[in-house]
Motif scaffolding. Structure first.
Motif, PDB file in Angstrom:
ATOM      1  N   LEU A  58       0.833  -1.215   0.000  1.00  0.00           N
ATOM      2  CA  LEU A  58       0.000   0.000   0.000  1.00  0.00           C
ATOM      3  C   LEU A  58       0.865   1.262   0.000  1.00  0.00           C
ATOM      4  CD1 LEU A  58      -2.840  -0.928   2.536  1.00  0.00           C
ATOM      5  CD2 LEU A  58      -2.937  -0.944   0.032  1.00  0.00           C
ATOM      6  N   VAL A  59       1.934   1.244   0.778  1.00  0.00           N
ATOM      7  CA  VAL A  59       2.819   2.403   0.832  1.00  0.00           C
ATOM      8  C   VAL A  59       3.488   2.636  -0.526  1.00  0.00           C
ATOM      9  CG1 VAL A  59       4.952   3.294   1.835  1.00  0.00           C
ATOM     10  CG2 VAL A  59       3.231   2.249   3.298  1.00  0.00           C
ATOM     11  N   VAL A  60       3.968   1.553  -1.141  1.00  0.00           N
ATOM     12  CA  VAL A  60       4.611   1.681  -2.456  1.00  0.00           C
ATOM     13  C   VAL A  60       3.617   2.200  -3.484  1.00  0.00           C
ATOM     14  CG1 VAL A  60       5.674   0.395  -4.343  1.00  0.00           C
ATOM     15  CG2 VAL A  60       6.354  -0.070  -1.990  1.00  0.00           C
ATOM     16  N   ALA A  61       2.365   1.728  -3.403  1.00  0.00           N
ATOM     17  CA  ALA A  61       1.338   2.195  -4.340  1.00  0.00           C
ATOM     18  C   ALA A  61       1.077   3.689  -4.188  1.00  0.00           C
ATOM     19  CB  ALA A  61       0.052   1.403  -4.133  1.00  0.00           C
ATOM     20  N   ARG A  62       1.103   4.171  -2.934  1.00  0.00           N
ATOM     21  CA  ARG A  62       0.881   5.597  -2.698  1.00  0.00           C
ATOM     22  C   ARG A  62       2.062   6.428  -3.188  1.00  0.00           C
ATOM     23  NH1 ARG A  62      -3.057   7.250   0.960  1.00  0.00           N
ATOM     24  NH2 ARG A  62      -2.342   9.332   0.328  1.00  0.00           N
ATOM     25  N   LEU A  63       3.265   5.890  -3.061  1.00  0.00           N
ATOM     26  CA  LEU A  63       4.462   6.634  -3.445  1.00  0.00           C
ATOM     27  C   LEU A  63       4.789   6.515  -4.934  1.00  0.00           C
ATOM     28  CD1 LEU A  63       6.816   5.778  -0.418  1.00  0.00           C
ATOM     29  CD2 LEU A  63       5.415   7.838  -0.757  1.00  0.00           C
ATOM     30  N   SER A  64       4.213   5.514  -5.595  1.00  0.00           N
ATOM     31  CA  SER A  64       4.532   5.293  -7.003  1.00  0.00           C
ATOM     32  C   SER A  64       4.048   6.473  -7.851  1.00  0.00           C
ATOM     33  CB  SER A  64       3.882   4.000  -7.489  1.00  0.00           C
ATOM     34  OG  SER A  64       4.088   3.831  -8.890  1.00  0.00           O
ATOM     35  N   PRO A  65       4.885   6.960  -8.762  1.00  0.00           N
ATOM     36  CA  PRO A  65       4.459   8.084  -9.618  1.00  0.00           C
ATOM     37  C   PRO A  65       3.419   7.673 -10.672  1.00  0.00           C
ATOM     38  CG  PRO A  65       6.645   7.314 -10.253  1.00  0.00           C
ATOM     39  CD  PRO A  65       6.294   6.583  -8.990  1.00  0.00           C
ATOM     40  N   VAL A  66       3.354   6.364 -10.940  1.00  0.00           N
ATOM     41  CA  VAL A  66       2.399   5.866 -11.934  1.00  0.00           C
ATOM     42  C   VAL A  66       1.385   4.966 -11.227  1.00  0.00           C
ATOM     43  CG1 VAL A  66       2.094   4.617 -14.100  1.00  0.00           C
ATOM     44  CG2 VAL A  66       4.201   5.922 -13.693  1.00  0.00           C
ATOM     45  N   PRO A  67       0.101   5.313 -11.224  1.00  0.00           N
ATOM     46  CA  PRO A  67      -0.914   4.481 -10.571  1.00  0.00           C
ATOM     47  C   PRO A  67      -1.016   3.094 -11.219  1.00  0.00           C
ATOM     48  CG  PRO A  67      -1.768   6.667 -11.059  1.00  0.00           C
ATOM     49  CD  PRO A  67      -0.473   6.541 -11.788  1.00  0.00           C
ATOM     50  N   LEU A  68      -1.413   2.127 -10.416  1.00  0.00           N
ATOM     51  CA  LEU A  68      -1.568   0.764 -10.915  1.00  0.00           C
ATOM     52  C   LEU A  68      -2.590   0.694 -12.045  1.00  0.00           C
ATOM     53  CD1 LEU A  68      -1.036  -2.293 -10.706  1.00  0.00           C
ATOM     54  CD2 LEU A  68      -2.758  -2.390  -8.899  1.00  0.00           C
ATOM     55  N   ARG A  69      -3.662   1.418 -11.921  1.00  0.00           N
ATOM     56  CA  ARG A  69      -4.701   1.370 -12.950  1.00  0.00           C
ATOM     57  C   ARG A  69      -4.170   1.887 -14.291  1.00  0.00           C
ATOM     58  NH1 ARG A  69     -10.100   0.567 -12.340  1.00  0.00           N
ATOM     59  NH2 ARG A  69      -9.920   0.813 -10.078  1.00  0.00           N
ATOM     60  N   LEU A  70      -3.308   2.886 -14.236  1.00  0.00           N
ATOM     61  CA  LEU A  70      -2.714   3.408 -15.454  1.00  0.00           C
ATOM     62  C   LEU A  70      -1.740   2.413 -16.073  1.00  0.00           C
ATOM     63  CD1 LEU A  70      -2.469   5.789 -17.396  1.00  0.00           C
ATOM     64  CD2 LEU A  70      -0.672   6.731 -15.906  1.00  0.00           C
ATOM     65  N   LEU A  71      -0.994   1.710 -15.222  1.00  0.00           N
ATOM     66  CA  LEU A  71      -0.078   0.682 -15.727  1.00  0.00           C
ATOM     67  C   LEU A  71      -0.825  -0.412 -16.470  1.00  0.00           C
ATOM     68  CD1 LEU A  71       2.411   0.238 -12.724  1.00  0.00           C
ATOM     69  CD2 LEU A  71       2.932   1.197 -14.975  1.00  0.00           C
ATOM     70  N   MET A  72      -2.014  -0.728 -16.006  1.00  0.00           N
ATOM     71  CA  MET A  72      -2.781  -1.814 -16.617  1.00  0.00           C
ATOM     72  C   MET A  72      -3.316  -1.443 -17.997  1.00  0.00           C
ATOM     73  SD  MET A  72      -4.848  -3.441 -13.396  1.00  0.00           S
ATOM     74  CE  MET A  72      -5.438  -4.751 -14.447  1.00  0.00           C
ATOM     75  N   GLN A  73      -3.255  -0.197 -18.356  1.00  0.00           N
ATOM     76  CA  GLN A  73      -3.703   0.208 -19.688  1.00  0.00           C
ATOM     77  C   GLN A  73      -2.680  -0.146 -20.758  1.00  0.00           C
ATOM     78  OE1 GLN A  73      -4.633   4.378 -19.512  1.00  0.00           O
ATOM     79  NE2 GLN A  73      -6.298   4.105 -18.012  1.00  0.00           N
ATOM     80  N   THR A  74      -1.429  -0.249 -20.377  1.00  0.00           N
ATOM     81  CA  THR A  74      -0.375  -0.588 -21.336  1.00  0.00           C
ATOM     82  C   THR A  74       0.177  -1.993 -21.119  1.00  0.00           C
ATOM     83  OG1 THR A  74       1.280   0.414 -19.867  1.00  0.00           O
ATOM     84  CG2 THR A  74       0.293   1.824 -21.567  1.00  0.00           C
ATOM     85  N   ASP A  75      -0.076  -2.581 -19.969  1.00  0.00           N
ATOM     86  CA  ASP A  75       0.435  -3.916 -19.656  1.00  0.00           C
ATOM     87  C   ASP A  75      -0.542  -4.582 -18.708  1.00  0.00           C
ATOM     88  OD1 ASP A  75       2.060  -6.085 -19.607  1.00  0.00           O
ATOM     89  OD2 ASP A  75       3.795  -5.079 -18.694  1.00  0.00           O
ATOM     90  N   ASP A  76      -0.250  -5.813 -18.329  1.00  0.00           N
ATOM     91  CA  ASP A  76      -1.111  -6.510 -17.374  1.00  0.00           C
ATOM     92  C   ASP A  76      -0.244  -7.087 -16.258  1.00  0.00           C
ATOM     93  OD1 ASP A  76      -3.145  -7.670 -16.039  1.00  0.00           O
ATOM     94  OD2 ASP A  76      -3.877  -8.903 -17.693  1.00  0.00           O
ATOM     95  N   PRO A  77       0.252  -6.230 -15.362  1.00  0.00           N
ATOM     96  CA  PRO A  77       1.148  -6.712 -14.291  1.00  0.00           C
ATOM     97  C   PRO A  77       0.453  -7.672 -13.337  1.00  0.00           C
ATOM     98  CG  PRO A  77       0.479  -4.446 -13.873  1.00  0.00           C
ATOM     99  CD  PRO A  77       0.001  -4.787 -15.250  1.00  0.00           C
ATOM    100  N   ILE A  78      -0.861  -7.536 -13.168  1.00  0.00           N
ATOM    101  CA  ILE A  78      -1.573  -8.408 -12.230  1.00  0.00           C
ATOM    102  C   ILE A  78      -1.557  -9.852 -12.724  1.00  0.00           C
ATOM    103  CG2 ILE A  78      -3.812  -8.920 -11.188  1.00  0.00           C
ATOM    104  CD1 ILE A  78      -4.376  -5.959 -11.110  1.00  0.00           C
TER     105      ILE A  78
END
Length: 345
Positions: free
Chosen positions: A47-67
């Protein structure tokens, strides 16, 4: 301490350089509580890494599928890891299996050892339960120490008498505390092994042999007999401690195998569910300022890695105990007990 300025403390925690809190976490705390703490650390860390990440997870999923990529790897790691751990544990425990001749030899060895202990503690039969068995040996070492002191009391060498008095006082007071620790201890828990590890018999053997070496000329036949009886009792305690330590390790490996089975199935269900049924587009909104998607993924990952965290919790205690008991007999591996610091002139 009659020149024993570097004598280690009585308990294993006090003899360690690590803080008491660390020792409690590594050894005393329930392995399930340690696992829960590690799960909270992983969950909170994500959760902390998600808050500090400059790129939101939802935005990452638009170009890739990390999940999907992550949970595919977790499924493979989960099945392979659990299978490997259980297989290794089975191989270790398979040493208990064997032909009837091997079992007879083991039984005869165990009976011979019990007879030696019975002879040392002057008992017709030794207790069958591990805590009581260790209690009997500790009590016998206390009695033999008093006998040794009584045999030395008439010596004209005041230094010899003082050193024996100091040694016996330390041994008897320590033995009393260890017997209290063993009073309600039940094998299968860490309590029995903890009490056994707290009784630093190796240092006592060293001090006893050092007294004999420094004052050999003062030993008459009775003193020699009392010395030999005390030394034998301390050596038997060392053998008993190593035996019960081995049994405890096997017990813990069995508990680890069972626990891995308990947590592996839920972890596998959650991991597969994230692969087959999870759709990030169906999740919206935020909770406490964090995307709900992040909460769901962080929770699922935490559950998926629980078997690995459980393995860490169990191995931490086993490895810590193994490191603290590498040597058997009068070998002191800690830096606090250098030979040049404790030699008598």
């Amino acid at each position: 301490m009659s020149g024993d300025g570097s004598q280690p403390s009585d308990t294993m925690a006090q003899r360690s350089d690590a803080p008491t809190v660390k020792q409690r976490l590594l050894l005393d705390t329930s392995r399930w509580l340690i696992t829960l703490g590690l799960m909270l650390f992983v969950f909170g860390g994500l959760l902390v890494v998600a808050r500090l990440s400059p790129v939101p997870l939802r935005l990452l999923m638009q170009t890739d599928d990390p999940i999907e990529t992550a949970f595919q790897a977790l499924v493979t790691a989960l099945i392979t890891g659990v299978t490997l751990v259980v297989t290794i544990n089975s191989l270790v425990l398979s040493q208990e299996l064997g032909a009837v001749e091997d079992q007879r030899e083991r039984l005869e060895g165990a009976m011979d050892f019990r007879e030696d202990v019975e002879s040392s503690i002057d008992a017709p039969i030794s207790p069958p339960e591990p805590a009581s068995f260790l209690q009997a040996i500790v009590a016998a070492s206390e009695e033999r120490a008093e006998d040794f002191r009584a045999a030395v009391a008439e010596s004209h060498d005041d230094t010899f008498v003082d050193r024996v008095d100091d040694f016996v006082d330390n041994l008897t007071s320590h033995a009393d505390s260890i017997r209290d620790e063993l009073e309600d201890a039940q094998f299968g828990t860490y309590d029995v092994l903890k009490a056994a590890l707290d009784y630093n018999y190796s240092w006592k053997i060293f001090r006893l042999r050092r007294i004999e070496n420094a004052h050999a000329d003062e030993f008459d036949d009775e003193t020699r007999d009392r010395y030999d009886e005390l030394l034998e009792t301390l050596e038997l305690f060392g053998l008993a401690r190593e035996h019960f330590k081995t049994l405890y390790f096997q017990w813990e490996l069995i508990n680890l195998s069972r626990a891995m089975m308990y947590v592996a199935v839920p972890a596998l269900v959650v991991t597969l569910s994230m692969l087959f049924f999870f759709n990030a587009t169906a999740v919206s909104g935020s909770l406490l300022g964090t995307d709900v998607l992040v909460w769901i993924v962080a929770l699922a990952v935490t559950v998926a890695v629980t078997p690995f965290l459980l393995l860490i919790a169990f191995i931490l205690r086993i490895a810590t105990v193994a490191k603290r008991t590498l040597a058997i007999g009068p070998f002191i591996l800690r830096d606090s007990s250098r030979g040049e610091e404790i030699d008598w002139e």
